[in-house]
Design a protein around this motif. Structure first.
Motif, PDB file in Angstrom:
ATOM      1  N   SER A 185       3.013 -26.614   8.433  1.00  0.00           N
ATOM      2  CA  SER A 185       2.037 -25.534   8.288  1.00  0.00           C
ATOM      3  C   SER A 185       2.651 -24.343   7.573  1.00  0.00           C
ATOM      4  CB  SER A 185       1.465 -25.116   9.646  1.00  0.00           C
ATOM      5  OG  SER A 185       2.461 -24.517  10.445  1.00  0.00           O
ATOM      6  N   ALA A 186       3.950 -24.094   7.741  1.00  0.00           N
ATOM      7  CA  ALA A 186       4.611 -22.983   7.052  1.00  0.00           C
ATOM      8  C   ALA A 186       4.595 -23.196   5.544  1.00  0.00           C
ATOM      9  CB  ALA A 186       6.052 -22.840   7.542  1.00  0.00           C
ATOM     10  N   GLY A 187       4.663 -24.435   5.091  1.00  0.00           N
ATOM     11  CA  GLY A 187       4.638 -24.721   3.667  1.00  0.00           C
ATOM     12  C   GLY A 187       3.285 -24.475   3.028  1.00  0.00           C
ATOM     13  N   THR A 188       2.229 -24.398   3.825  1.00  0.00           N
ATOM     14  CA  THR A 188       0.908 -24.180   3.271  1.00  0.00           C
ATOM     15  C   THR A 188       0.442 -22.737   3.427  1.00  0.00           C
ATOM     16  OG1 THR A 188      -0.153 -24.796   5.356  1.00  0.00           O
ATOM     17  CG2 THR A 188       0.207 -26.555   3.731  1.00  0.00           C
ATOM     18  N   ALA A 189       1.214 -21.896   4.099  1.00  0.00           N
ATOM     19  CA  ALA A 189       0.832 -20.504   4.309  1.00  0.00           C
ATOM     20  C   ALA A 189       1.005 -19.717   3.019  1.00  0.00           C
ATOM     21  CB  ALA A 189       1.675 -19.889   5.416  1.00  0.00           C
ATOM     22  N   SER A 190       0.242 -18.643   2.882  1.00  0.00           N
ATOM     23  CA  SER A 190       0.406 -17.797   1.711  1.00  0.00           C
ATOM     24  C   SER A 190       1.620 -16.894   1.898  1.00  0.00           C
ATOM     25  CB  SER A 190      -0.861 -16.968   1.474  1.00  0.00           C
ATOM     26  OG  SER A 190      -1.082 -16.079   2.545  1.00  0.00           O
ATOM     27  N   ALA A 191       2.237 -16.545   0.804  1.00  0.00           N
ATOM     28  CA  ALA A 191       3.454 -15.742   0.825  1.00  0.00           C
ATOM     29  C   ALA A 191       3.116 -14.259   0.894  1.00  0.00           C
ATOM     30  CB  ALA A 191       4.262 -16.029  -0.435  1.00  0.00           C
ATOM     31  N   GLU A 192       4.052 -13.495   1.408  1.00  0.00           N
ATOM     32  CA  GLU A 192       3.908 -12.047   1.422  1.00  0.00           C
ATOM     33  C   GLU A 192       4.650 -11.475   0.224  1.00  0.00           C
ATOM     34  OE1 GLU A 192       1.905 -10.315   3.544  1.00  0.00           O
ATOM     35  OE2 GLU A 192       1.351 -12.286   4.300  1.00  0.00           O
ATOM     36  N   PHE A 193       4.067 -10.468  -0.388  1.00  0.00           N
ATOM     37  CA  PHE A 193       4.721  -9.718  -1.434  1.00  0.00           C
ATOM     38  C   PHE A 193       4.436  -8.252  -1.155  1.00  0.00           C
ATOM     39  CE2 PHE A 193       0.510 -10.746  -2.955  1.00  0.00           C
ATOM     40  CZ  PHE A 193       0.100  -9.682  -3.741  1.00  0.00           C
ATOM     41  N   ALA A 194       4.866  -7.351  -1.990  1.00  0.00           N
ATOM     42  CA  ALA A 194       4.704  -5.927  -1.712  1.00  0.00           C
ATOM     43  C   ALA A 194       4.025  -5.218  -2.876  1.00  0.00           C
ATOM     44  CB  ALA A 194       6.064  -5.292  -1.447  1.00  0.00           C
ATOM     45  N   ILE A 195       3.182  -4.243  -2.534  1.00  0.00           N
ATOM     46  CA  ILE A 195       2.585  -3.369  -3.538  1.00  0.00           C
ATOM     47  C   ILE A 195       2.809  -1.919  -3.101  1.00  0.00           C
ATOM     48  CG2 ILE A 195       0.820  -4.996  -4.321  1.00  0.00           C
ATOM     49  CD1 ILE A 195      -1.244  -3.364  -2.671  1.00  0.00           C
ATOM     50  N   SER A 196       2.858  -1.043  -4.077  1.00  0.00           N
ATOM     51  CA  SER A 196       2.831   0.388  -3.836  1.00  0.00           C
ATOM     52  C   SER A 196       1.960   0.989  -4.932  1.00  0.00           C
ATOM     53  CB  SER A 196       4.245   0.981  -3.839  1.00  0.00           C
ATOM     54  OG  SER A 196       4.866   0.758  -5.076  1.00  0.00           O
ATOM     55  N   PHE A 197       1.483   2.212  -4.704  1.00  0.00           N
ATOM     56  CA  PHE A 197       0.602   2.820  -5.692  1.00  0.00           C
ATOM     57  C   PHE A 197       0.652   4.334  -5.620  1.00  0.00           C
ATOM     58  CE2 PHE A 197      -1.976   2.699  -1.887  1.00  0.00           C
ATOM     59  CZ  PHE A 197      -2.764   3.833  -1.938  1.00  0.00           C
ATOM     60  N   THR A 198       0.213   4.957  -6.705  1.00  0.00           N
ATOM     61  CA  THR A 198      -0.040   6.390  -6.742  1.00  0.00           C
ATOM     62  C   THR A 198      -1.486   6.569  -7.176  1.00  0.00           C
ATOM     63  OG1 THR A 198       0.737   6.561  -9.015  1.00  0.00           O
ATOM     64  CG2 THR A 198       2.350   6.994  -7.293  1.00  0.00           C
ATOM     65  N   TRP A 199      -2.159   7.556  -6.609  1.00  0.00           N
ATOM     66  CA  TRP A 199      -3.576   7.765  -6.944  1.00  0.00           C
ATOM     67  C   TRP A 199      -3.766   8.089  -8.415  1.00  0.00           C
ATOM     68  CZ3 TRP A 199      -6.688   5.683  -3.811  1.00  0.00           C
ATOM     69  CH2 TRP A 199      -6.541   5.765  -2.436  1.00  0.00           C
ATOM     70  N   GLY A 200      -2.799   8.698  -9.033  1.00  0.00           N
ATOM     71  CA  GLY A 200      -2.937   9.060 -10.440  1.00  0.00           C
ATOM     72  C   GLY A 200      -3.710  10.347 -10.588  1.00  0.00           C
ATOM     73  N   THR A 259      -7.493   7.831   5.545  1.00  0.00           N
ATOM     74  CA  THR A 259      -6.452   6.886   5.163  1.00  0.00           C
ATOM     75  C   THR A 259      -7.116   5.711   4.456  1.00  0.00           C
ATOM     76  OG1 THR A 259      -5.080   7.530   7.029  1.00  0.00           O
ATOM     77  CG2 THR A 259      -4.580   5.406   5.984  1.00  0.00           C
ATOM     78  N   TYR A 260      -6.597   5.374   3.293  1.00  0.00           N
ATOM     79  CA  TYR A 260      -7.133   4.295   2.472  1.00  0.00           C
ATOM     80  C   TYR A 260      -6.105   3.190   2.359  1.00  0.00           C
ATOM     81  CZ  TYR A 260     -10.855   7.482   1.286  1.00  0.00           C
ATOM     82  OH  TYR A 260     -11.928   8.334   1.367  1.00  0.00           O
ATOM     83  N   GLU A 261      -6.609   1.960   2.255  1.00  0.00           N
ATOM     84  CA  GLU A 261      -5.723   0.799   2.157  1.00  0.00           C
ATOM     85  C   GLU A 261      -6.168  -0.102   1.020  1.00  0.00           C
ATOM     86  OE1 GLU A 261      -3.869  -1.728   5.556  1.00  0.00           O
ATOM     87  OE2 GLU A 261      -5.867  -2.551   5.146  1.00  0.00           O
ATOM     88  N   TRP A 262      -5.239  -0.361   0.098  1.00  0.00           N
ATOM     89  CA  TRP A 262      -5.461  -1.356  -0.943  1.00  0.00           C
ATOM     90  C   TRP A 262      -4.940  -2.695  -0.433  1.00  0.00           C
ATOM     91  CZ3 TRP A 262      -8.301  -1.112  -5.179  1.00  0.00           C
ATOM     92  CH2 TRP A 262      -8.585   0.136  -5.731  1.00  0.00           C
ATOM     93  N   ARG A 305      -1.001   1.537   2.143  1.00  0.00           N
ATOM     94  CA  ARG A 305      -1.862   2.614   2.640  1.00  0.00           C
ATOM     95  C   ARG A 305      -1.386   3.964   2.135  1.00  0.00           C
ATOM     96  NH1 ARG A 305      -2.580   1.281   9.075  1.00  0.00           N
ATOM     97  NH2 ARG A 305      -3.655  -0.701   8.768  1.00  0.00           N
ATOM     98  N   ARG A 306      -2.360   4.859   2.026  1.00  0.00           N
ATOM     99  CA  ARG A 306      -2.030   6.235   1.619  1.00  0.00           C
ATOM    100  C   ARG A 306      -3.198   7.130   2.004  1.00  0.00           C
ATOM    101  NH1 ARG A 306       1.198   6.560  -3.257  1.00  0.00           N
ATOM    102  NH2 ARG A 306       2.619   7.885  -2.161  1.00  0.00           N
ATOM    103  N   ALA A 307      -2.875   8.353   2.359  1.00  0.00           N
ATOM    104  CA  ALA A 307      -3.915   9.333   2.680  1.00  0.00           C
ATOM    105  C   ALA A 307      -4.501   9.905   1.384  1.00  0.00           C
ATOM    106  CB  ALA A 307      -3.340  10.451   3.520  1.00  0.00           C
ATOM    107  N   TYR A 308      -5.760  10.346   1.480  1.00  0.00           N
ATOM    108  CA  TYR A 308      -6.400  11.063   0.383  1.00  0.00           C
ATOM    109  C   TYR A 308      -7.358  12.077   0.984  1.00  0.00           C
ATOM    110  CZ  TYR A 308      -8.886  12.356  -3.798  1.00  0.00           C
ATOM    111  OH  TYR A 308      -9.397  13.082  -4.826  1.00  0.00           O
ATOM    112  N   PRO A 309      -7.331  13.340   0.514  1.00  0.00           N
ATOM    113  CA  PRO A 309      -6.272  13.871  -0.336  1.00  0.00           C
ATOM    114  C   PRO A 309      -4.958  13.933   0.418  1.00  0.00           C
ATOM    115  CG  PRO A 309      -7.948  15.572   0.119  1.00  0.00           C
ATOM    116  CD  PRO A 309      -8.378  14.311   0.802  1.00  0.00           C
ATOM    117  N   GLU A 310      -3.899  13.883  -0.351  1.00  0.00           N
ATOM    118  CA  GLU A 310      -2.547  13.881   0.251  1.00  0.00           C
ATOM    119  C   GLU A 310      -2.152  15.273   0.656  1.00  0.00           C
ATOM    120  OE1 GLU A 310      -0.034  10.418  -1.462  1.00  0.00           O
ATOM    121  OE2 GLU A 310      -0.975  11.441  -3.150  1.00  0.00           O
TER     122      GLU A 310
END
Length: 128
Positions: free
Chosen positions: A13-28, A103-106, A123-128
């Motif tokens: 079952s571990a071989g069929t699970a989706s992998a974790e990766f990481a994201i970060s962001f700035t509102w721009g 708090t917003y979450e992508w 996750r990140r707050a808006y407005p910061e």
């Protein structure tokens, strides 16, 4: 001994699970919005790390954790190897909490064709 069949099942079952990766962001440079009436704006600048092998597209969705029923939308992008998505890659409804900060979450879902191969959240707050 019944341990071996359980261990084997867990390994399979571990071989069929989706992998974790990481994201970060700035509102721009999106316009400040605190009226509760979001603007249609360009996506934040995202940085992606450890994207699962074989990923062809990443789908992004924004959720206001203080008002999770509101659909801010998101976008789907074909991915390159750089790990960087510039500001404005797709359009969505901006964060726009009435009278305060939320708090917003992508959520980013990595796909290889139609198969989900990983997920990441930031996750990140808006407005910061």
């Amino acid at each position: 001994m019944r341990v071996l069949p359980i261990v084997a099942a867990l390994l399979l079952s571990a071989g069929t699970a989706s992998a974790e990766f990481a994201i970060s962001f700035t509102w721009g440079d999106i316009p400040l919005c605190t009226t509760g009436r979001p603007n249609r704006v360009g996506a934040p600048a995202f940085t992606i790390k450890d994207l699962p092998a074989g990923t062809t597209t990443v789908e992004f969705r924004l959720k206001d954790l203080d008002v999770p029923s509101y659909n801010h939308g998101g976008g789907k992008v074909k991915i390159s190897g750089s790990g960087k998505l510039p500001f404005g890659t797709f359009k969505y409804k901006s964060p726009c909490p009435p009278g305060g900060s939320h708090t917003y979450e992508w959520t980013a879902t990595a796909k290889a064709g139609n198969k989900v191969v990983g997920t990441a959240k930031a996750r990140r707050a808006y407005p910061e």
